[in-house]
Design a protein around this motif. Structure first.
Motif, PDB file in Angstrom:
ATOM      1  N   VAL A   1       0.988  -1.360  -0.033  1.00 50.00           N
ATOM      2  CA  VAL A   1      -0.130   0.073   0.086  1.00 50.00           C
ATOM      3  C   VAL A   1       0.938   1.255   0.051  1.00 50.00           C
ATOM      4  CG1 VAL A   1      -1.589   1.276   1.405  1.00 50.00           C
ATOM      5  CG2 VAL A   1      -1.893  -1.087   1.088  1.00 50.00           C
ATOM      6  N   ASP A   2       1.971   1.278   0.858  1.00 50.40           N
ATOM      7  CA  ASP A   2       2.782   2.419   0.689  1.00 50.40           C
ATOM      8  C   ASP A   2       3.507   2.585  -0.602  1.00 50.40           C
ATOM      9  OD1 ASP A   2       3.720   2.455   4.428  1.00 50.40           O
ATOM     10  OD2 ASP A   2       2.740   0.670   3.242  1.00 50.40           O
ATOM     11  N   GLU A   3       3.984   1.418  -1.251  1.00 48.85           N
ATOM     12  CA  GLU A   3       4.517   1.614  -2.384  1.00 48.85           C
ATOM     13  C   GLU A   3       3.676   2.262  -3.498  1.00 48.85           C
ATOM     14  OE1 GLU A   3       7.796  -0.888  -3.562  1.00 48.85           O
ATOM     15  OE2 GLU A   3       7.210  -0.675  -5.764  1.00 48.85           O
ATOM     16  N   PHE A   4       2.290   1.609  -3.501  1.00 48.16           N
ATOM     17  CA  PHE A   4       1.239   2.222  -4.478  1.00 48.16           C
ATOM     18  C   PHE A   4       0.943   3.594  -4.250  1.00 48.16           C
ATOM     19  CE2 PHE A   4      -0.991  -0.930  -6.984  1.00 48.16           C
ATOM     20  CZ  PHE A   4       0.123  -2.239  -7.196  1.00 48.16           C
ATOM     21  N   GLU A   5       0.852   3.956  -3.023  1.00 48.33           N
ATOM     22  CA  GLU A   5       0.563   5.544  -2.812  1.00 48.33           C
ATOM     23  C   GLU A   5       1.430   6.279  -3.069  1.00 48.33           C
ATOM     24  OE1 GLU A   5      -1.123   5.130   1.353  1.00 48.33           O
ATOM     25  OE2 GLU A   5      -2.934   4.536   0.601  1.00 48.33           O
ATOM     26  N   THR A   6       2.809   5.938  -2.763  1.00 49.36           N
ATOM     27  CA  THR A   6       4.002   6.922  -3.446  1.00 49.36           C
ATOM     28  C   THR A   6       3.778   7.180  -4.819  1.00 49.36           C
ATOM     29  OG1 THR A   6       5.291   5.792  -1.801  1.00 49.36           O
ATOM     30  CG2 THR A   6       6.523   6.849  -2.966  1.00 49.36           C
ATOM     31  N   GLU A   7       3.345   6.171  -5.580  1.00 50.93           N
ATOM     32  CA  GLU A   7       3.040   6.415  -7.136  1.00 50.93           C
ATOM     33  C   GLU A   7       1.777   7.114  -7.414  1.00 50.93           C
ATOM     34  OE1 GLU A   7       5.640   6.025  -8.983  1.00 50.93           O
ATOM     35  OE2 GLU A   7       6.897   5.349  -7.485  1.00 50.93           O
ATOM     36  N   ASN A   8       1.088   7.387  -6.357  1.00 49.15           N
ATOM     37  CA  ASN A   8      -0.468   8.037  -6.483  1.00 49.15           C
ATOM     38  C   ASN A   8      -1.135   6.964  -7.102  1.00 49.15           C
ATOM     39  OD1 ASN A   8      -0.372  10.393  -5.347  1.00 49.15           O
ATOM     40  ND2 ASN A   8       1.101  11.013  -7.308  1.00 49.15           N
ATOM     41  N   LEU A   9      -0.916   5.592  -6.844  1.00 51.79           N
ATOM     42  CA  LEU A   9      -2.029   4.397  -7.201  1.00 51.79           C
ATOM     43  C   LEU A   9      -2.961   4.335  -6.384  1.00 51.79           C
ATOM     44  CD1 LEU A   9       0.540   2.348  -8.990  1.00 51.79           C
ATOM     45  CD2 LEU A   9      -1.002   3.388 -10.399  1.00 51.79           C
ATOM     46  N   ARG A  10      -4.177   4.359  -6.513  1.00 48.91           N
ATOM     47  CA  ARG A  10      -5.381   4.079  -5.531  1.00 48.91           C
ATOM     48  C   ARG A  10      -5.409   2.490  -5.388  1.00 48.91           C
ATOM     49  NH1 ARG A  10      -9.456   7.179  -3.772  1.00 48.91           N
ATOM     50  NH2 ARG A  10     -11.601   6.334  -3.952  1.00 48.91           N
ATOM     51  N   ILE A  11      -5.382   2.214  -4.049  1.00 48.08           N
ATOM     52  CA  ILE A  11      -5.123   0.813  -3.412  1.00 48.08           C
ATOM     53  C   ILE A  11      -5.973   0.331  -2.184  1.00 48.08           C
ATOM     54  CG2 ILE A  11      -2.944   1.179  -2.376  1.00 48.08           C
ATOM     55  CD1 ILE A  11      -2.224  -1.734  -3.311  1.00 48.08           C
ATOM     56  N   PHE A  12      -6.694  -0.485  -2.055  1.00 50.84           N
ATOM     57  CA  PHE A  12      -7.319  -0.630  -0.849  1.00 50.84           C
ATOM     58  C   PHE A  12      -6.646  -1.656  -0.038  1.00 50.84           C
ATOM     59  CE2 PHE A  12     -10.244  -3.447   1.903  1.00 50.84           C
ATOM     60  CZ  PHE A  12     -11.222  -2.426   2.284  1.00 50.84           C
ATOM     61  N   GLY A  13      -6.385  -1.026   1.494  1.00 53.78           N
ATOM     62  CA  GLY A  13      -5.664  -1.922   2.352  1.00 53.78           C
ATOM     63  C   GLY A  13      -4.997  -1.193   3.222  1.00 53.78           C
ATOM     64  N   PRO A  14      -4.499  -1.622   4.355  1.00 51.08           N
ATOM     65  CA  PRO A  14      -3.802  -0.885   5.270  1.00 51.08           C
ATOM     66  C   PRO A  14      -2.354  -0.696   5.056  1.00 51.08           C
ATOM     67  CG  PRO A  14      -4.052  -3.028   6.107  1.00 51.08           C
ATOM     68  CD  PRO A  14      -4.875  -3.019   4.743  1.00 51.08           C
ATOM     69  N   THR A  15      -1.610   0.405   5.399  1.00 50.55           N
ATOM     70  CA  THR A  15      -0.003   0.433   5.156  1.00 50.55           C
ATOM     71  C   THR A  15       0.649  -0.322   5.865  1.00 50.55           C
ATOM     72  OG1 THR A  15      -0.166   1.886   7.063  1.00 50.55           O
ATOM     73  CG2 THR A  15      -0.298   3.127   5.054  1.00 50.55           C
ATOM     74  N   LYS A  16       1.837  -0.675   5.715  1.00 49.13           N
ATOM     75  CA  LYS A  16       2.772  -1.373   6.295  1.00 49.13           C
ATOM     76  C   LYS A  16       2.520  -1.011   7.858  1.00 49.13           C
ATOM     77  CE  LYS A  16       7.589  -2.854   6.548  1.00 49.13           C
ATOM     78  NZ  LYS A  16       8.748  -3.116   5.544  1.00 49.13           N
ATOM     79  N   ALA A  17       2.577  -0.056   8.165  1.00 51.44           N
ATOM     80  CA  ALA A  17       2.863   0.365   9.833  1.00 51.44           C
ATOM     81  C   ALA A  17       1.360  -0.197  10.288  1.00 51.44           C
ATOM     82  CB  ALA A  17       3.057   1.680   9.950  1.00 51.44           C
ATOM     83  N   ALA A  18       0.509  -0.079   9.714  1.00 49.35           N
ATOM     84  CA  ALA A  18      -0.950  -0.328  10.244  1.00 49.35           C
ATOM     85  C   ALA A  18      -1.270  -1.740  10.233  1.00 49.35           C
ATOM     86  CB  ALA A  18      -2.215   0.281   9.587  1.00 49.35           C
ATOM     87  N   ALA A  19      -0.493  -2.569   9.162  1.00 45.49           N
ATOM     88  CA  ALA A  19      -0.833  -3.857   8.949  1.00 45.49           C
ATOM     89  C   ALA A  19       0.069  -4.784  10.108  1.00 45.49           C
ATOM     90  CB  ALA A  19      -0.494  -4.294   7.696  1.00 45.49           C
ATOM     91  N   ARG A  20       0.897  -4.000  10.774  1.00 43.27           N
ATOM     92  CA  ARG A  20       1.628  -4.724  11.822  1.00 43.27           C
ATOM     93  C   ARG A  20       0.435  -5.337  13.048  1.00 43.27           C
ATOM     94  NH1 ARG A  20       5.428  -1.713  14.988  1.00 43.27           N
ATOM     95  NH2 ARG A  20       6.620  -3.525  15.593  1.00 43.27           N
ATOM     96  N   LEU A  21      -0.642  -4.850  12.834  1.00 46.11           N
ATOM     97  CA  LEU A  21      -1.604  -5.662  13.831  1.00 46.11           C
ATOM     98  C   LEU A  21      -1.772  -6.928  13.658  1.00 46.11           C
ATOM     99  CD1 LEU A  21      -4.638  -3.161  14.111  1.00 46.11           C
ATOM    100  CD2 LEU A  21      -3.228  -3.543  16.009  1.00 46.11           C
ATOM    101  N   GLU A  22      -1.385  -7.418  12.157  1.00 44.51           N
ATOM    102  CA  GLU A  22      -1.684  -8.712  11.947  1.00 44.51           C
ATOM    103  C   GLU A  22      -0.226  -9.247  11.844  1.00 44.51           C
ATOM    104  OE1 GLU A  22      -3.778  -9.913   8.414  1.00 44.51           O
ATOM    105  OE2 GLU A  22      -3.185 -12.002   8.439  1.00 44.51           O
TER     106      GLU A  22
END
Ligand code: AMP
Ligand code: GLY
Length: 434
Positions: A79-100
């Motif tokens: 998600v972080d990589e896609f957002e850096t390139e302004n690509l729309r993506i559904f899902g949490p960032t790496k930091a938020a996905a640490r919950l899992e």
């Protein structure tokens, strides 16, 4: 709109199937997909962990929205990589996905926020961990901190097996870095329930509830699997549990994440355990469940696409989520040998006949096309979902569909949703449940 689904299992087929019903979807791609997603759009041979490859595909093919199925790419920062390139993506960032991706992190967040969960000690040193387990009442639960393909949880009946699990993880690094830290947790008794919530920062909405069947064989015997079937709604889920879920789990959790300066946007799937009417969190998943998605999405009325968009845009609180009152049952058909080694390439028959059945949807998992046939290509092959006027009716329809499908070595549990029947789900009051 051009949609891209990442993953190739039953969950991803269910997501693609539901999203394809949106009038705004013009083209759908799935990486790597399966024979089921190939009927809805185009399969792309990129593995879900090849994040640069997926990003390049999305850029070159002018993808408008990417939806991520599995946990690994989320934990690795897709998600972080896609957002850096302004690509729309559904899902949490790496930091938020640490919950899992870190059970230690999830436990710390829950502790700080006061979310009810099992008591646990956290260790990275074998001697201290072994001293700790000597004083405990058994059984206890030993968990690897990181993602371990569903194998990182050991229920230890005595101190000897606890020590064995600790040595496996901390000393022999059975799960690599994922087992460099462990949790030693109290064993909780109760019934388990999978919640699916669309979370957008400070707000969330419940998408649905389901119960998974993780063990391979009837009567909850045999080894753990990725999930052999599910039903939705969770039969004994009620208003009181939902209130507790809101007040004791979701609100404190979202406040706690804000305190950590984390914004979670995506699907949060808390695995809960309920004992004597009290709800506690066993784990968080930061993605749709498998097979929960295959049993919940057929109950979702209306379009899933705007719900995902509202989640990304932080407007989930005004979205409307409506579920079919009818319960659903999903039965997973697996290859011989699953969850161990399997032999792929077995021809599957009966799918055309089942496609004619009303209120039945077959989601493909481990399937591929070969010379015009659909053949097996994985452990879990199909997830057969049926809606019915009651849970027993949904069960009957699902099993009558399963019986029409054949491949060499096919096996499935015959007791999906059976234990739920004497519970609270009457034929008349399914309406009040999520
Ligand atoms: P987890 O990956 O944490 O969900 O664990 C996988 C499975 O192990 C759960 O679905 C439960 O069946 C079981 N489990 C995990 N933690 C506990 C616990 N503290 N007490 C009892 N069972 C547990
Ligand atoms: N059904 C459990 C999971 O998706 O993790």
């Amino acid at each position: 709109m051009r949609l891209f689904v990442v993953g190739g299992g039953g969950r991803e087929h269910a997501l693609a199937w539901k999203l394809k019903q949106s009038p705004r979807i013009e083209q759908l791609f799935c990486a790597p997909g399966n024979a089921g997603t190939a009927e809805l759009g185009e399969n792309v041979p990129i593995p879900p962990n090849d994040i640069p490859g997926l990003r390049r595909f999305a850029q070159e093919n002018r993808i408008d929205l990417t939806v991520v199925g599995p946990d690994d790419p989320l934990a690795a920062g897709i998600v972080d990589e896609f957002e850096t390139e302004n690509l729309r993506i559904f899902g949490p960032t790496k930091a938020a996905a640490r919950l899992e991706s870190s059970k230690v992190f999830a436990k710390q967040v829950m502790r700080c926020a006061g979310v009810p969960t099992a008591m646990a000690g956290i260790f990275d040193e074998i001697r201290k961990a072994c001293r700790f387990v000597e004083k405990l009442h058994y059984p206890i639960v030993v968990k690897a901190d990181g993602l371990a393909a569903g194998k990182g949880v050991v229920i230890a009946p005595d101190a000897e097996s606890a020590r064995q699990a600790l040595y496996d993880m901390l000393e022999h690094r059975r799960f690599g870095a994922a087992g460099a830290r462990v949790l030693i947790e109290e064993f909780l008794n109760g019934w388990e329930c999978s919640l699916h919530a669309l979370v957008a920062g400070d707000h969330y909405q419940l998408l649905g509830t389901a119960c998974d069947h993780k063990r391979l064989r009837d009567g909850n015997e045999g080894p753990n699997t990725g999930g052999m079937g599910a039903f939705s709604p969770a039969a004994a889920w009620d208003q009181n549990l939902e209130k507790q879920f809101d007040e004791k789990i979701m609100r404190p959790l979202l406040r706690g994440l804000r305190d950590e300066k984390l914004r979670f946007h995506g699907l949060l799937f808390p695995g809960l355990i309920i004992q004597d009417g009290a709800v506690r969190v066993l784990e968080f998943n930061c993605r749709f469940g498998d097979p929960e998605t295959q049993v919940i999405l057929p109950r979702l009325k209306g379009d899933l696409l705007p719900l995902l968009e509202s989640t990304i845009d932080g407007q989930i609180e005004t979205a409307r989520i409506e579920l079919d009152e009818r319960p659903a049952v999903t039965v997973v058909m697996a290859s011989a040998g699953y969850p161990g080694r399997i032999e792929a390439g077995k021809k599957i028959s009966g799918l055309e006949e089942v496609a004619e059945m009303e209120n039945v949807q077959v989601f493909h998992a481990g399937t591929r096309r070969e010379n015009g046939d659909i053949v097996t290509s994985g452990g879990r092959v199909l997830a057969v979902t049926a809606l019915g006027s009651s849970l027993p009716a949904a069960r009957d329809i699902a099993y009558s569909a399963v019986e029409k499908i054949h491949f060499e070595g096919a096996h499935y549990r015959r007791d999906i949703a059976l234990a739920a029947l004497p519970a609270k789900l009457g034929e008349t009051d399914v309406a009040s449940r999520s």
